[in-house]
Design an enzyme around this catalytic site. Structure first.
Site, PDB file in Angstrom:
ATOM      1  N   THR A 143       0.818  -1.219   0.000  1.00 38.59           N
ATOM      2  CA  THR A 143       0.000   0.000   0.000  1.00 38.59           C
ATOM      3  C   THR A 143       0.853   1.270   0.000  1.00 38.59           C
ATOM      4  O   THR A 143       2.066   1.226   0.173  1.00 38.59           O
ATOM      5  CB  THR A 143      -0.944   0.001   1.221  1.00 38.59           C
ATOM      6  N   SER A 158       1.057   8.797   4.931  1.00 41.28           N
ATOM      7  CA  SER A 158       0.537   8.721   3.573  1.00 41.28           C
ATOM      8  C   SER A 158       1.684   9.024   2.624  1.00 41.28           C
ATOM      9  O   SER A 158       2.297  10.085   2.722  1.00 41.28           O
ATOM     10  CB  SER A 158      -0.592   9.732   3.366  1.00 41.28           C
ATOM     11  N   ARG A 159       1.979   8.082   1.724  1.00 42.23           N
ATOM     12  CA  ARG A 159       3.120   8.289   0.839  1.00 42.23           C
ATOM     13  C   ARG A 159       2.784   9.212  -0.327  1.00 42.23           C
ATOM     14  O   ARG A 159       3.645   9.520  -1.137  1.00 42.23           O
ATOM     15  CB  ARG A 159       3.636   6.937   0.325  1.00 42.23           C
ATOM     16  N   VAL A 160       1.529   9.651  -0.394  1.00 45.15           N
ATOM     17  CA  VAL A 160       1.146  10.645  -1.399  1.00 45.15           C
ATOM     18  C   VAL A 160       1.276  12.044  -0.809  1.00 45.15           C
ATOM     19  O   VAL A 160       1.684  12.982  -1.464  1.00 45.15           O
ATOM     20  CB  VAL A 160      -0.286  10.366  -1.909  1.00 45.15           C
TER      21      VAL A 160
END
Length: 501
Positions: free
Chosen positions: A338, A364-366
Site C-alpha cells: 500500500t 501517507s506516501r502521497v
C-alpha cells in the site's frame, strides 16, 4: 408425372454445398473426491487455471490446482449436492461477475446474486473476476483528494483518488468506522462506493447497511457480502468481485472508493483453501503465494491517465493486528503493497481519543499532493506539534518542575488532541476543518478551556455558517479550495470569541 434424376441430383448437390456441420466439443471429467468445498476432478487435461466448471444440480466450480493426473476445484454453490463419479464439464470461460449501474444501492454476494430481497438485478454486462492491473503508462500520479471528512486524516494522513491506504489496528479500535465515515462523506459527490465485507457477522453487515441508509449513503454504494457463515471459496473471491465491479466504473471515467473489510480474514480463507488443496504451507501455514494474493488485488486500484478517461479506484484495505503487532506476516505484506497506513491504537481508543489514530505511526506516501491548499496551509506543523507533545507528556510523568515554555507546549498539545477528536459519523467538510485547525495554529484556542473546545468548535461552525461575511468566506473556500484572507478570518474568529467567553 416424370421425375428427372439429373434435377434431383443437382438439388442434392446444392444442399450439400450449403450444409455446415456444427460440432460442439466438451471436455468431460469425473469427480474423484469431494469435501470441505473442494473437489478433485479427473480427466480435464485441458482445463485452465481459474476456469469455470459446471457440476450437476447447477453447481459451479473454479479451477485452482493443475496437477499431473487431476485438477483441484473450489466449489461455489451448495457442495452437499456433489458426490463421487459425478460428471464435470469445462466451459472455456474464466469466472465472471455482473457489473453495471444496476448494482448501485444493492447488497450482493461475490457471484453478483442479490441478498437484500429487492428482486433480480437486471444487468447484462459481466467482467472477468481476475484481471491484469493497469500498467504504469496507463496511470497518472495521484493528485486529487479523497476527502474522508475526518480532521486528523485529512490534515495529517491525506488520501488521494487512486491511492491504496491501509487501515490497521487491533480488534474494536474503530477501523470499520473510519471506512464507513469516509463512505458517508462522499454524499453529494461524484464517488461510487463499494464495501466488501469478508467474513463479517451478518448482524455487523446489517448494521453497516442500516447506517448507510440512515445517512442516505446507500444510494451511491454497493455492498458485496461474504459472511462468516459462507464457505471459504466465497470469502476468497469477494474482494476480487468488488474490484471487478469497481473497474467497470473506473474505465467509464468515474471515481470509485472500495473498502476491503478485512484482508486478514481473506488471507485466512485462502490458507484454508490452500491446505485443503494440499499446497505446501510456508510461514504461519500460509501458502507461498500469499503476497501475490493481495498484491494482484491492490494493484488494481489506480488513477487512470486522461487518455483513458481519468477514472480512479481508491482502495482502503483493513487489516486486524494482534496486540498492536504490525510486524506479523500479513500486516507487513500489505504495508509493503500500500501507499501508507492509518494505524489505530487500543490505548488511545480506551483513553477517549477517537478516532484513535496514532499520528506517529500513520503515514501517507502521497502526502500534500492529495490535499486542498486550505488544509495544507494550516496543518503544516501539526504532526511535529503532536510528536513533541507526546514526548513531553511522557517526560512529565517523572514529576519534575516545568518551565513556562514547556507548560505552554503541553497546553497547546492538549488542545491539539482535543480539536482533532471527532464523533462517530460526524464527518466535516474541508472548509470547516480548515477553520478549526486555523484556530489552533493561530493560538485562538489558547484562551479556551480544554473541556470547552468541542462546544466552542460546534458554536463557531454554526456562527460562520450563519454570519454574512462567514458565508462569503466559506463560499470562496469551496470555489478556490484555499484559505480566505487570513486577517478577515482572524477578525471574524475574534468577534466570535468575545461573545463566547
Amino acid at each position: 408425372m416424370r421425375i428427372d434424376p439429373l434435377e434431383i441430383s443437382a438439388l442434392i448437390k446444392e444442399q450439400i454445398k450449403k450444409y455446415e456441420q456444427k460440432i460442439k466439443t466438451e471436455e468431460v471429467g469425473t469427480v474423484i473426491s469431494v469435501g470441505d468445498g473442494i473437489a478433485l476432478v479427473y480427466g480435464l487435461d485441458r482445463a485452465m487455471s481459474g476456469e469455470l466448471l459446471v457440476f450437476p444440480h447447477g453447481v459451479y466450480g473454479m479451477v485452482q490446482n493443475l496437477e499431473k493426473d487431476h485438477v483441484g476445484v473450489i466449489l461455489l454453490n451448495d457442495t452437499s449436492l456433489i458426490k463421487e463419479k459425478d460428471e464435470v464439464k469445462t466451459t472455456g470461460r474464466i469466472l465472471e461477475v455482473p457489473v453495471g449501474e444496476e448494482l448501485i444501492g444493492r447488497v450482493i454476494n461475490p457471484l453478483g446474486q442479490p441478498l437484500d430481497g429487492l428482486g433480480k438485478i437486471k444487468t447484462t454486462k459481466t467482467r472477468p473476476i481476475e484481471q491484469k492491473a493497469t500498467g504504469v503508462i496507463e496511470r497518472q500520479s495521484v493528485n486529487q483528494p479523497m476527502q474522508t471528512g475526518i480532521k486528523v486524516l485529512d490534515a495529517l494522513v491525506p488520501i488521494g483518488r487512486g491511492q491504496r491506504e491501509l487501515i490497521i489496528g487491533d480488534r474494536q479500535t474503530g477501523k470499520t468506522s473510519i471506512a464507513v465515515d469516509t463512505i458517508i462523506n462522499q454524499r453529494g459527490g461524484d464517488v461510487i462506493c463499494i464495501y466488501v465485507a469478508i467474513g463479517q457477522k451478518e448482524s455487523t453487515v446489517l448494521n453497516i447497511v442500516e447506517t448507510l441508509k440512515k445517512h442516505d449513503a446507500l444510494s451511491y454504494s454497493i455492498i458485496v457480502n461474504a459472511s462468516a457463515s459462507d464457505p471459504a471459496p466465497l470469502l476468497f473471491l469477494s474482494p476480487y468481485a468488488g474490484v471487478t465491479i469497481g473497474e467497470e466504473f473506473m474505465f467509464q471515467g468515474k471515481h470509485v472508493l472500495i473498502v476491503y473489510d478485512d484482508l486478514t480474514k481473506h488471507a485466512i480463507s485462502y490458507r484454508e483453501l490452500s491446505l485443503l488443496l494440499r499446497r505446501p504451507p510456508g510461514r504461519e501455514a500460509f501458502p507461498g503465494d500469499v503476497f501475490y494474493l493481495h498484491s494482484r488485488l491492490l494493484e488494481r486500484a489506480a488513477k487512470l491517465s486522461d487518455e483513458l478517461g481519468g477514472g480512479s479506484i481508491t482502495a482502503l484495505p483493513i487489516i486486524e493486528t494482534q496486540e498492536g503487532d504490525i510486524s506479523a506476516y500479513i500486516p507487513t505484506n500489505v504495508i509493503s503493497i500500500t501507499d501508507g497506513q492509518i494505524f489505530l491504537q487500543s490505548k488511545l481508543f480506551h483513553s477517549g481519543i477517537r478516532p484513535a489514530i496514532n499520528a506517529g505511526l500513520s503515514v501517507s506516501r502521497v502526502g500534500g499532493a492529495a490535499q486542498y491548499p486550505a488544509i495544507k496551509k494550516v496543518s503544516g506543523t501539526l504532526r511535529l506539534d503532536l510528536a513533541s507533545y507526546r514526548e513531553l507528556e511522557a517526560f512529565t510523568q517523572f514529576g519534575s518542575d516545568l518551565d513556562d515554555a514547556t507548560k505552554a507546549k503541553l497546553e497547546r498539545g492538549e488542545r491539539t488532541v482535543e480539536i482533532l477528536k471527532q464523533g462517530l459519523h460526524e464527518t466535516m467538510p474541508f472548509e470547516l476543518q480548515a477553520i478549526s485547525i486555523f484556530c489552533l495554529v493561530k493560538g485562538f484556542l489558547d484562551q479556551i478551556r480544554t473541556e470547552d473546545i468541542k462546544r466552542f468548535e460546534s458554536d463557531l461552525h454554526a456562527f460562520v455558517s450563519e454570519d454574512e461575511s462567514g458565508k462569503a468566506m466559506l463560499l470562496e473556500m469551496r470555489k478556490t479550495k484555499g484559505l480566505p484572507d487570513q486577517n478577515k478570518l482572524s477578525e471574524l474568529i475574534k468577534d466570535f470569541i468575545a461573545d463566547f467567553i
